[in-house]
Design a protein around this motif. Structure first.
Motif, PDB file in Angstrom:
ATOM      1  N   UNK A   2       0.824  -1.225   0.000  1.00 35.39           N
ATOM      2  CA  UNK A   2       0.000   0.000   0.000  1.00 35.39           C
ATOM      3  C   UNK A   2       0.849   1.262   0.000  1.00 35.39           C
ATOM      4  N   UNK A   3       2.150   1.116   0.215  1.00 36.49           N
ATOM      5  CA  UNK A   3       2.923   2.305   0.542  1.00 36.49           C
ATOM      6  C   UNK A   3       3.394   3.057  -0.682  1.00 36.49           C
ATOM      7  N   UNK A   4       3.386   4.392  -0.525  1.00 39.86           N
ATOM      8  CA  UNK A   4       3.825   5.273  -1.599  1.00 39.86           C
ATOM      9  C   UNK A   4       5.354   5.346  -1.619  1.00 39.86           C
ATOM     10  N   UNK A   5       5.958   5.172  -0.450  1.00 36.61           N
ATOM     11  CA  UNK A   5       7.383   5.435  -0.327  1.00 36.61           C
ATOM     12  C   UNK A   5       8.195   4.153  -0.473  1.00 36.61           C
ATOM     13  N   UNK A   6       9.378   4.306  -1.118  1.00 35.84           N
ATOM     14  CA  UNK A   6      10.227   3.123  -1.285  1.00 35.84           C
ATOM     15  C   UNK A   6      11.521   3.187  -0.531  1.00 35.84           C
ATOM     16  N   UNK A   7      12.003   4.411  -0.263  1.00 33.96           N
ATOM     17  CA  UNK A   7      13.328   4.507   0.358  1.00 33.96           C
ATOM     18  C   UNK A   7      13.288   5.492   1.524  1.00 33.96           C
ATOM     19  N   UNK A   8      14.115   5.208   2.504  1.00 33.84           N
ATOM     20  CA  UNK A   8      14.056   5.938   3.778  1.00 33.84           C
ATOM     21  C   UNK A   8      15.445   6.412   4.177  1.00 33.84           C
ATOM     22  N   UNK A   9      15.462   7.491   4.963  1.00 36.44           N
ATOM     23  CA  UNK A   9      16.737   7.975   5.469  1.00 36.44           C
ATOM     24  C   UNK A   9      16.578   8.486   6.887  1.00 36.44           C
ATOM     25  N   UNK A  10      17.667   8.490   7.622  1.00 33.19           N
ATOM     26  CA  UNK A  10      17.671   9.013   9.003  1.00 33.19           C
ATOM     27  C   UNK A  10      18.778  10.047   9.149  1.00 33.19           C
ATOM     28  N   UNK A  11      18.402  11.234   9.625  1.00 31.59           N
ATOM     29  CA  UNK A  11      19.382  12.255  10.014  1.00 31.59           C
ATOM     30  C   UNK A  11      19.405  12.249  11.532  1.00 31.59           C
ATOM     31  N   UNK A  12      20.564  11.899  12.119  1.00 32.82           N
ATOM     32  CA  UNK A  12      20.629  11.654  13.556  1.00 32.82           C
ATOM     33  C   UNK A  12      20.341  10.176  13.758  1.00 32.82           C
ATOM     34  N   UNK A  13      21.389   9.454  14.112  1.00 37.67           N
ATOM     35  CA  UNK A  13      21.219   8.001  14.234  1.00 37.67           C
ATOM     36  C   UNK A  13      21.574   7.596  15.655  1.00 37.67           C
ATOM     37  N   UNK A  14      20.603   7.838  16.547  1.00 36.55           N
ATOM     38  CA  UNK A  14      20.754   7.487  17.949  1.00 36.55           C
ATOM     39  C   UNK A  14      19.725   6.433  18.331  1.00 36.55           C
ATOM     40  N   UNK A  15      19.246   6.541  19.576  1.00 38.12           N
ATOM     41  CA  UNK A  15      18.329   5.505  20.092  1.00 38.12           C
ATOM     42  C   UNK A  15      17.045   5.411  19.267  1.00 38.12           C
ATOM     43  N   UNK A  16      16.397   6.576  19.041  1.00 38.23           N
ATOM     44  CA  UNK A  16      15.107   6.521  18.346  1.00 38.23           C
ATOM     45  C   UNK A  16      15.271   6.005  16.916  1.00 38.23           C
ATOM     46  N   UNK A  17      16.298   6.498  16.220  1.00 41.41           N
ATOM     47  CA  UNK A  17      16.508   6.042  14.840  1.00 41.41           C
ATOM     48  C   UNK A  17      16.686   4.526  14.817  1.00 41.41           C
ATOM     49  N   UNK A  18      17.471   3.998  15.749  1.00 40.39           N
ATOM     50  CA  UNK A  18      17.697   2.541  15.775  1.00 40.39           C
ATOM     51  C   UNK A  18      16.380   1.801  16.002  1.00 40.39           C
TER      52      UNK A  18
END
Ligand SMILES: NC(=O)c1ccc[n+]([C@@H]2O[C@H](COP(=O)([O-])OP(=O)(O)OC[C@H]3O[C@@H](n4cnc5c(N)ncnc54)[C@H](OP(=O)(O)O)[C@@H]3O)[C@@H](O)[C@H]2O)c1
Length: 267
Positions: free
Chosen positions: A7-23
């Protein structure tokens, strides 16, 4: 709403700031079956190296490549670090930025981010790692809600003041661990082993939550009053909590947090 990956529109993802929440978010996305690329733009490498090794992520070679390669960028650093973290990332209107930064309103973010990406705010708890828990989002938009619904129960905020109140609810999630631990330790001191106490407390608390979920029109307090009558052991315990301001303290904590959120107390 239950989305599937198709169902998803998005195919690729990114993280700016890779700490606890990003993990936690990366693990949640992968556990939900998300197989698309996840690009990381970290400052230091320890968490991002682990995510690259164990969770099929890649560390972007440049900010330009990062912006080009990510449909959705999660902003997951503290507000004080946002200016440096986003500096030089050439966002365009093809990017969607989903910010988990508690203090920054959408209009502030839109002044800080280059280009004209679509901007949303979210405030999940650490339980996002397991695809459970509330995920406040502002503003609402179907593609973003579908994506986030892979990771928990999406709640669309009416405005940013409402979003702050939902953020206070996310804080309640963190307090629950301390409350659970007090109950477990008390039962342990009373004779149960820690695993016995843990299992008994968690299944009872989980059961109370389930009863409330299945009876949305009944105030939880009504269940308490029906069980905790005078002359019962449950009633004795509830009276003790009330006499020691335990319930009042919880209500007070919610209002303290809300005041602090609206004053933007922490960076
Ligand atoms: N943790 C949660 O459950 C949770 C839930 C909801 C919202 N939030 C929000 O999410 C944000 C992140 O929280 P967190 O718990 O993940 O904090 P955290 O563990 O401290 O992670 C923040 C990350 O931002 C990175 N960072 C700082 N400056 C940077 C820069 N110039 N360029 C790139 N990265 C930079 C830090 O890098 P270094 O590793 O080099 O220090 C760190 O890895 C906060 O705004 C918090 O309020 C967190």
């Amino acid at each position: 709403m239950n989305a599937s990956r198709s169902d998803l529109t998005y195919g690729s993802f990114g993280f700016v700031g890779v700490g606890k929440l990003a993990a936690q978010m990366v693990k949640g996305l992968r556990r939900a079956g998300m197989q698309g690329p996840i690009h990381l733009l970290p400052r230091s490498r320890s968490i991002s190296d682990e995510l690259a090794r164990d969770w099929d992520c890649s560390i972007s070679e440049s900010r330009h490549v990062f912006a080009r390669d990510c449909d959705v960028v999660f902003l997951a650093c503290h507000s004080r670090d946002v200016p440096n973290a986003i500096a030089g990332i050439p966002f365009t209107d093809g990017n969607t930025v989903i910010s988990a930064v508690a203090n920054l309103a959408v209009d502030v973010l839109s002044e800080q981010l280059s280009g004209s990406p679509s901007i949303y705010r979210v405030m999940p708890s650490m339980a996002i790692e397991y695809g459970v828990g509330a995920i406040p989002v502002y503003p609402g938009a179907a593609p973003v809600e579908r994506l986030l619904s892979l990771l928990g129960e999406v709640i669309v905020a009416r405005d940013e003041s409402h979003f702050d109140a939902l953020t206070a609810a996310t804080c309640c999630h963190g307090w629950m661990y301390a409350i659970l631990d007090e109950l477990i330790q008390g039962l342990h001191r009373g004779g149960l082993t820690v695993p016995e106490a843990r299992s008994a407390v968690l299944s009872n608390v989980f059961a109370a939550a389930q009863v409330c979920v299945r009876n949305p029109l009944v105030r939880p307090r009504d269940f308490a009053d029906a069980i905790a009558k005078p002359g019962t052991y449950t009633g004795l315990g509830l009276s003790y909590i009330e006499e020691h301001q335990g319930l009042w303290a919880l209500e007070g904590a919610v209002s303290e947090v809300l005041i602090a959120l609206r004053e933007r107390k922490f960076a």
